[in-house]
Design an enzyme around this catalytic site. Sequence first.
Site, PDB file in Angstrom:
ATOM      1  N   ARG A  12     -15.582  -2.002  -6.295  1.00 30.74           N
ATOM      2  CA  ARG A  12     -15.368  -2.263  -4.870  1.00 30.74           C
ATOM      3  C   ARG A  12     -14.012  -1.734  -4.427  1.00 30.74           C
ATOM      4  O   ARG A  12     -13.888  -1.130  -3.356  1.00 30.74           O
ATOM      5  CB  ARG A  12     -15.478  -3.767  -4.591  1.00 30.74           C
ATOM      6  CG  ARG A  12     -15.349  -4.075  -3.109  1.00 30.74           C
ATOM      7  CD  ARG A  12     -15.749  -5.496  -2.758  1.00 30.74           C
ATOM      8  NE  ARG A  12     -14.774  -6.471  -3.224  1.00 30.74           N
ATOM      9  CZ  ARG A  12     -15.027  -7.406  -4.112  1.00 30.74           C
ATOM     10  NH1 ARG A  12     -16.224  -7.472  -4.704  1.00 30.74           N
ATOM     11  NH2 ARG A  12     -14.103  -8.270  -4.473  1.00 30.74           N
ATOM     12  N   ASP A  25       5.229   7.357   0.722  1.00 32.81           N
ATOM     13  CA  ASP A  25       5.438   5.913   0.870  1.00 32.81           C
ATOM     14  C   ASP A  25       4.377   5.294   1.776  1.00 32.81           C
ATOM     15  O   ASP A  25       3.871   4.192   1.514  1.00 32.81           O
ATOM     16  CB  ASP A  25       6.831   5.643   1.452  1.00 32.81           C
ATOM     17  CG  ASP A  25       7.945   5.952   0.469  1.00 32.81           C
ATOM     18  OD1 ASP A  25       7.638   6.110  -0.730  1.00 32.81           O
ATOM     19  OD2 ASP A  25       9.105   6.033   0.902  1.00 32.81           O
ATOM     20  N   GLU A  55       3.256   4.624  -8.727  1.00 33.13           N
ATOM     21  CA  GLU A  55       1.984   4.561  -8.010  1.00 33.13           C
ATOM     22  C   GLU A  55       0.950   3.742  -8.768  1.00 33.13           C
ATOM     23  O   GLU A  55      -0.254   3.836  -8.509  1.00 33.13           O
ATOM     24  CB  GLU A  55       1.433   5.982  -7.773  1.00 33.13           C
ATOM     25  CG  GLU A  55       1.006   6.726  -9.015  1.00 33.13           C
ATOM     26  CD  GLU A  55       2.136   7.488  -9.697  1.00 33.13           C
ATOM     27  OE1 GLU A  55       1.839   8.407 -10.474  1.00 33.13           O
ATOM     28  OE2 GLU A  55       3.320   7.169  -9.447  1.00 33.13           O
ATOM     29  N   ASN A  80       3.188  13.642  -2.827  1.00 27.86           N
ATOM     30  CA  ASN A  80       4.628  13.649  -2.558  1.00 27.86           C
ATOM     31  C   ASN A  80       5.156  15.067  -2.399  1.00 27.86           C
ATOM     32  O   ASN A  80       5.940  15.363  -1.486  1.00 27.86           O
ATOM     33  CB  ASN A  80       5.378  12.944  -3.682  1.00 27.86           C
ATOM     34  CG  ASN A  80       5.535  11.441  -3.423  1.00 27.86           C
ATOM     35  OD1 ASN A  80       5.492  10.987  -2.291  1.00 27.86           O
ATOM     36  ND2 ASN A  80       5.707  10.684  -4.487  1.00 27.86           N
TER      37      ASN A  80
END
Length: 408
Positions: free
Chosen positions: A336, A290, A316, A281
């Site tokens: 994964r 975003d 986040e 950011n």
Amino acid sequence: MTGTQRASVAASTLWVISSGFVGWRVWQETGEKWLAILVTALVAAAGLLAVTALLLFRQLAVASAQQERLDRLTAEWQMAQQTLQELLRQRDQLGLLVRLMQRFVSASERRELLTTLLSELGLFFKLETAEGVLLNQTALYGIWRRQDGRVYLQEWDSDSARQHLHWMGAQPMAGEASGDIVVPVRAEGTVIAVLHLVRLAPFTPEDRQFLEIVAAQVALALGRIKLITSLETLSITDALTGIANRRHWDLRLAEEVARAQRYRYPLAVLMVDIDHFKQINDRYGHQIGDFVLQQVVQRLRQNLRRTDFVARYGGEEFGVLAPQTSLESARILSERLRRAIHSEPITVTGTNGPVAIPVTISVGVAVFPDHAQNESDLVAAADAALYQAKQAGRNCVRMADTAPKGGE
């Protein structure tokens, strides 16, 4: 005695007197007694015949007037009966509309609306069958049969519905009298539902007109349900990423834990955090940040099963619920996800052209009932494992301590 009868008696008496006078004059003139009697009788008979004919015509005129009045009263009575029947029919129709509107107002989903509609129409019109299909990405089909009076529902995709339901392509019959009718439900010119009603007696023009009114109410009710669904979706959806928000997460977590407790199967909780997201950011700006969030969510969803659930937990940080997932399976799933994010940087278009931003995630994993027995302890265990992953250098997966935490 009526006035007419009194006048007839007076006229007859006068005529008999007159005939006697004529007979007397004939006798005076001719001296023939029998001729005078014959003339008197003939004149009297002619007079009486005239009076009788006059009375008969009078009675015929009175009878004709009375018949006309009787016919007029009969017509008025029949018209009153028809008006009464129409009023009763309108009363019944109004009662059905009121019941439908009351049920439609309380209906919060399409299944409830379709069940109510088919049941009410089936009973009101004395149908053999009432079918209906509500069109959307998923078509909801229902059928009511007179034999058992129950509604059976089934979901299809829209193409399959058109293949199975041949009557959907039929044109509504406007003038032909028939006991088989198709009623489209339109909203803003688009067909959003179709009804197929069958009965032994033909549908009247009034029935068709009333069904058009019902169809308009169904369109309004479906619009209301669509609006409610949209509002509910907005209330539990994260606006930026399009996945579930924290409120939805809390609701779903409680449901999944309760289900896992009831059926005694494992439930994995993954807490996922984007590493060093503040630096992204600060360096590239919040719009790029975003976009990175959206891309991370897309990769997570691509690597989750249909039964898994992902939500934006805050900032986040994301949460994943994986039902029927054991400790080892949860570890494999977490790895994964981590590799899916780490394997390829996220490319964004900056002011100086495309920029590849390397992104990694840290994952903390806890499994019911291995690490906790309720939702709050399960999330706390996964959060603690996430903290361990951060402490271990990020871009890794850590499992919670195996000792269960807390009670029920």
